[in-house]
Design a protein around this motif. Sequence first.
Motif, PDB file in Angstrom:
ATOM      1  N   GLU A 117       0.841  -1.205   0.000  1.00  0.00           N
ATOM      2  CA  GLU A 117       0.000   0.000   0.000  1.00  0.00           C
ATOM      3  C   GLU A 117       0.876   1.255   0.000  1.00  0.00           C
ATOM      4  OE1 GLU A 117      -3.491   2.172   2.702  1.00  0.00           O
ATOM      5  OE2 GLU A 117      -2.550   0.309   3.377  1.00  0.00           O
ATOM      6  N   ARG A 118       1.914   1.263   0.842  1.00  0.00           N
ATOM      7  CA  ARG A 118       2.831   2.402   0.886  1.00  0.00           C
ATOM      8  C   ARG A 118       3.561   2.550  -0.444  1.00  0.00           C
ATOM      9  NH1 ARG A 118       7.967   3.722   4.924  1.00  0.00           N
ATOM     10  NH2 ARG A 118       9.421   4.344   3.278  1.00  0.00           N
ATOM     11  N   LEU A 119       4.040   1.447  -1.001  1.00  0.00           N
ATOM     12  CA  LEU A 119       4.805   1.494  -2.243  1.00  0.00           C
ATOM     13  C   LEU A 119       3.961   2.014  -3.399  1.00  0.00           C
ATOM     14  CD1 LEU A 119       6.789  -1.856  -1.941  1.00  0.00           C
ATOM     15  CD2 LEU A 119       7.528   0.452  -1.302  1.00  0.00           C
ATOM     16  N   GLU A 120       2.703   1.621  -3.438  1.00  0.00           N
ATOM     17  CA  GLU A 120       1.818   2.109  -4.504  1.00  0.00           C
ATOM     18  C   GLU A 120       1.610   3.617  -4.385  1.00  0.00           C
ATOM     19  OE1 GLU A 120      -1.532  -0.016  -6.028  1.00  0.00           O
ATOM     20  OE2 GLU A 120      -1.086  -1.769  -4.792  1.00  0.00           O
ATOM     21  N   ALA A 168      14.819 -11.386  -5.076  1.00  0.00           N
ATOM     22  CA  ALA A 168      14.903 -12.442  -4.061  1.00  0.00           C
ATOM     23  C   ALA A 168      13.586 -13.194  -3.969  1.00  0.00           C
ATOM     24  CB  ALA A 168      15.263 -11.844  -2.703  1.00  0.00           C
ATOM     25  N   SER A 169      12.476 -12.477  -4.138  1.00  0.00           N
ATOM     26  CA  SER A 169      11.146 -13.091  -4.214  1.00  0.00           C
ATOM     27  C   SER A 169      10.621 -12.836  -5.620  1.00  0.00           C
ATOM     28  CB  SER A 169      10.190 -12.491  -3.177  1.00  0.00           C
ATOM     29  OG  SER A 169       8.854 -12.857  -3.445  1.00  0.00           O
ATOM     30  N   LYS A 170      10.586 -13.878  -6.437  1.00  0.00           N
ATOM     31  CA  LYS A 170      10.131 -13.734  -7.817  1.00  0.00           C
ATOM     32  C   LYS A 170       8.686 -13.236  -7.864  1.00  0.00           C
ATOM     33  CE  LYS A 170       8.885 -16.480 -11.859  1.00  0.00           C
ATOM     34  NZ  LYS A 170       8.845 -17.827 -12.460  1.00  0.00           N
ATOM     35  N   GLU A 171       7.826 -13.802  -7.015  1.00  0.00           N
ATOM     36  CA  GLU A 171       6.411 -13.424  -7.018  1.00  0.00           C
ATOM     37  C   GLU A 171       6.239 -11.940  -6.723  1.00  0.00           C
ATOM     38  OE1 GLU A 171       2.233 -14.497  -4.615  1.00  0.00           O
ATOM     39  OE2 GLU A 171       4.093 -15.585  -4.185  1.00  0.00           O
ATOM     40  N   ARG A 172       6.928 -11.460  -5.701  1.00  0.00           N
ATOM     41  CA  ARG A 172       6.803 -10.050  -5.337  1.00  0.00           C
ATOM     42  C   ARG A 172       7.441  -9.162  -6.411  1.00  0.00           C
ATOM     43  NH1 ARG A 172       5.840  -7.020  -0.583  1.00  0.00           N
ATOM     44  NH2 ARG A 172       6.975  -5.045  -0.553  1.00  0.00           N
ATOM     45  N   ALA A 173       8.555  -9.604  -6.984  1.00  0.00           N
ATOM     46  CA  ALA A 173       9.223  -8.823  -8.018  1.00  0.00           C
ATOM     47  C   ALA A 173       8.311  -8.613  -9.218  1.00  0.00           C
ATOM     48  CB  ALA A 173      10.512  -9.521  -8.450  1.00  0.00           C
ATOM     49  N   ILE A 174       7.658  -9.676  -9.669  1.00  0.00           N
ATOM     50  CA  ILE A 174       6.762  -9.561 -10.823  1.00  0.00           C
ATOM     51  C   ILE A 174       5.550  -8.703 -10.484  1.00  0.00           C
ATOM     52  CG2 ILE A 174       5.177 -10.880 -12.297  1.00  0.00           C
ATOM     53  CD1 ILE A 174       7.238 -13.108 -12.373  1.00  0.00           C
ATOM     54  N   LYS A 175       5.025  -8.853  -9.286  1.00  0.00           N
ATOM     55  CA  LYS A 175       3.873  -8.043  -8.871  1.00  0.00           C
ATOM     56  C   LYS A 175       4.224  -6.558  -8.888  1.00  0.00           C
ATOM     57  CE  LYS A 175       0.508  -7.477  -5.113  1.00  0.00           C
ATOM     58  NZ  LYS A 175       0.081  -7.965  -3.762  1.00  0.00           N
ATOM     59  N   MET A 176       5.420  -6.239  -8.413  1.00  0.00           N
ATOM     60  CA  MET A 176       5.839  -4.848  -8.377  1.00  0.00           C
ATOM     61  C   MET A 176       6.062  -4.312  -9.778  1.00  0.00           C
ATOM     62  SD  MET A 176       6.273  -2.766  -5.833  1.00  0.00           S
ATOM     63  CE  MET A 176       5.586  -1.345  -6.663  1.00  0.00           C
ATOM     64  N   LEU A 177       6.604  -5.130 -10.671  1.00  0.00           N
ATOM     65  CA  LEU A 177       6.826  -4.703 -12.051  1.00  0.00           C
ATOM     66  C   LEU A 177       5.498  -4.401 -12.745  1.00  0.00           C
ATOM     67  CD1 LEU A 177       9.657  -7.187 -13.100  1.00  0.00           C
ATOM     68  CD2 LEU A 177       9.871  -4.716 -12.784  1.00  0.00           C
ATOM     69  N   LYS A 178       4.475  -5.149 -12.423  1.00  0.00           N
ATOM     70  CA  LYS A 178       3.154  -4.889 -13.010  1.00  0.00           C
ATOM     71  C   LYS A 178       2.592  -3.562 -12.501  1.00  0.00           C
ATOM     72  CE  LYS A 178       1.830  -9.727 -13.813  1.00  0.00           C
ATOM     73  NZ  LYS A 178       0.923 -10.835 -13.435  1.00  0.00           N
ATOM     74  N   ILE A 179       2.824  -3.265 -11.224  1.00  0.00           N
ATOM     75  CA  ILE A 179       2.369  -1.992 -10.661  1.00  0.00           C
ATOM     76  C   ILE A 179       3.111  -0.832 -11.330  1.00  0.00           C
ATOM     77  CG2 ILE A 179       2.372  -0.567  -8.571  1.00  0.00           C
ATOM     78  CD1 ILE A 179       1.905  -3.136  -6.972  1.00  0.00           C
ATOM     79  N   ILE A 180       4.415  -0.993 -11.517  1.00  0.00           N
ATOM     80  CA  ILE A 180       5.213   0.040 -12.176  1.00  0.00           C
ATOM     81  C   ILE A 180       4.716   0.261 -13.600  1.00  0.00           C
ATOM     82  CG2 ILE A 180       7.501   0.555 -13.115  1.00  0.00           C
ATOM     83  CD1 ILE A 180       8.667  -0.866 -10.621  1.00  0.00           C
ATOM     84  N   GLU A 181       4.477  -0.825 -14.313  1.00  0.00           N
ATOM     85  CA  GLU A 181       4.007  -0.726 -15.700  1.00  0.00           C
ATOM     86  C   GLU A 181       2.683   0.022 -15.786  1.00  0.00           C
ATOM     87  OE1 GLU A 181       2.926  -3.691 -19.482  1.00  0.00           O
ATOM     88  OE2 GLU A 181       3.346  -4.527 -17.498  1.00  0.00           O
ATOM     89  N   LYS A 182       1.841  -0.199 -14.801  1.00  0.00           N
ATOM     90  CA  LYS A 182       0.514   0.423 -14.801  1.00  0.00           C
ATOM     91  C   LYS A 182       0.552   1.881 -14.352  1.00  0.00           C
ATOM     92  CE  LYS A 182      -4.073  -0.001 -12.670  1.00  0.00           C
ATOM     93  NZ  LYS A 182      -4.915  -0.786 -11.722  1.00  0.00           N
ATOM     94  N   LYS A 183       1.322   2.162 -13.290  1.00  0.00           N
ATOM     95  CA  LYS A 183       1.253   3.482 -12.657  1.00  0.00           C
ATOM     96  C   LYS A 183       2.344   4.452 -13.100  1.00  0.00           C
ATOM     97  CE  LYS A 183      -1.088   1.810  -8.473  1.00  0.00           C
ATOM     98  NZ  LYS A 183      -2.314   2.602  -8.645  1.00  0.00           N
ATOM     99  N   ALA A 184       3.437   3.939 -13.667  1.00  0.00           N
ATOM    100  CA  ALA A 184       4.540   4.833 -14.050  1.00  0.00           C
ATOM    101  C   ALA A 184       5.098   4.461 -15.418  1.00  0.00           C
ATOM    102  CB  ALA A 184       5.624   4.793 -12.990  1.00  0.00           C
ATOM    103  N   PRO A 185       4.254   4.405 -16.439  1.00  0.00           N
ATOM    104  CA  PRO A 185       4.756   4.052 -17.773  1.00  0.00           C
ATOM    105  C   PRO A 185       5.740   5.107 -18.277  1.00  0.00           C
ATOM    106  CG  PRO A 185       2.513   4.921 -17.911  1.00  0.00           C
ATOM    107  CD  PRO A 185       2.811   4.745 -16.454  1.00  0.00           C
ATOM    108  N   GLY A 186       6.850   4.653 -18.820  1.00  0.00           N
ATOM    109  CA  GLY A 186       7.842   5.587 -19.354  1.00  0.00           C
ATOM    110  C   GLY A 186       8.916   5.995 -18.369  1.00  0.00           C
ATOM    111  N   MET A 187       8.694   5.792 -17.076  1.00  0.00           N
ATOM    112  CA  MET A 187       9.703   6.122 -16.072  1.00  0.00           C
ATOM    113  C   MET A 187      10.788   5.049 -16.088  1.00  0.00           C
ATOM    114  SD  MET A 187       8.992   7.025 -12.046  1.00  0.00           S
ATOM    115  CE  MET A 187       7.585   8.060 -12.519  1.00  0.00           C
TER     116      MET A 187
END
Length: 620
Positions: A243-246, A269-288
């Motif tokens: 929630e904080r990271l988003e 280190a955690s593949k599941e969390r890494a992919i989840k975070m990458l999806k959030i980045i793709e959605k909320k910060a495209p181009g950054m």
Amino acid sequence: MQKIICTTLLVETSPQGLPLGAACIASSIKADSRTRDNFSVSLMDFSLEDEDVVRARKSAGEDGIARLLAERLASKKPDFVCFSVYVWNRVILEKTCRELKKSLPDCVCIAGGPEVTANPLSFESFDFMIAGQGERAMVELLDAMKKNGAQISQLSSDASEAGRAFGVQGVYRSEERIDTSEIEIIRACPLPPEMTASPYLDGTLDVAKYGGALWELARGCPFKCSYCYESKGEKKIAYFPMERLEKEIELFAKKQISQVFVLDPTYNASKERAIKMLKIIEKKAPGMFFYFEARAEFIDRELAHAFSRIPCCLQIGLQSANPDVLKNVHRTLDKKKFTKNIGFLNEEGVTFGFDLIYGLPGDNFHGFCESIDFALSLYPNNLELFCLSVLPGTDLHDAAKGYGLEWEQDPPYHVLRTPQFGEKDLAKAEKLARATNLFYTKGRAVAWFNSVLYVLKEKPSVFLKKFEEFLGANPLSAAVSPFAHAHSSPSDERLRRGSIAGASPESKANMSSTGSIRDWCADENSAQIEELQLSFVQKRFHEKHLERFLPAAEDLIRMHSALGRCTFDGSESTFTTHYHPDDVMSEYGTDIEFFTENCGKQKSRVRVFCGKNGADWRVM
């Protein structure tokens, strides 16, 4: 209400030179009910690139900088000053504290950071030192001092036991004169990530000021690399709430910053969390643009694909290609698996770079060259080469004499000699590191480097050693900018970021450089570097009587160099090629021998420019 300043001295003014650690301390004081109504806290950071700091350095060196910083701090009349102390700013900040005490003798000076965590009682200037993460300890120290009501000078030498000043774990007093080399350093009790205030969300740090952000997604590392501060950590990771990271990534997007450096020492280190975070980045910060530090052994095709969906660069700590050398520093390497996983990144078109360290126990100059050969065979976009630093507070520091290491006793603690790596060989490695940085990394040579070496039938390290010799005899080399990172250690780059929070947040891993893809892709002297590259390649081809392949090699270098400059700094250029540029940039262009034998020459005047979809070219 008493006034507190959290401060540090940064190497540069950039997203990497951002005072996140000091800001974390400021935010913790603001957020805690025990301190927020009793203390007013502000963040005050300095940079070696500040005009007044540059002038002070030119006139009086480090002493001049210290006097300037002390004068600026004293003008605010603080009751407390909290310093973030690192390898590269330790001496200056100690001098700053002494100067500050001359004008404000009652000001309480508190220090933290990796240097403090390593050996708190090696400092005499500061009143208190906090070892470890400082958010909780700082609040508890301020609260205890307020309740105690005593001045520092009124405390007796036995007022508290070592490492527990005012009863606060991890806090040392300068009067405590014990030999910490013989005892275990007591670290402050860390706050759980979910209780840690965000300096971005509370307004302590304005990312717009720095043009980017250092971003903590987690603290801690599951590995125990002995040259790293985490070698004495808990070998576990504590994650910040999603929630904080988003909310933070939404703020970054709102501020329209261009780049974010993710501080996790092992992002995947955690593949599941890494992919989840990458999806959030793709959605909320495209181009950054994002920079990650990753372990190659945890990369698979799925994760590589997820990285490919956002603009990013991975920095991977190879350190050495010799598994036996790596065992000496508590690392492992499966070369087949490493090569396979890096292949996934290449297949997906993900930008990545490697770190290598010379001077590791058990390694020698020949082994370092073999590591360069292995690393460059995998097509990294950049290669960062560092001299080993024997950092106080690490397992390597404790074991160094057993390996026969001799090193500098003052920052940056570079190794001076080992039984296998003598002074002359270390000097040779430093020169090779400079040449590699200039030719390969700053020269953006990844697209054509191995193609040229294939024709020459030459190993990368041999080629680059000859380039280093060529530099000494070529007057054109004086025109290019100084070699970046040539004297850096794997700690220096991460430590540029500054923290009073001890080994966290910035110095949590092997301290290896994330580098900056924009640094090495947008160098102001890239055109001069290209001319150096061409001049040297021409020399090598002539020496080996391979002149017939030279036109294709020259076209390959010119096309990729021009497109690289256009992509990263928008510069346009016009030049002449021996072959049609469409042929040069085809899938056959990198096979120089095949291309030369099968493609007809077509002299072309080529213009490279910024088109709608990025860098493009046109025959004029």
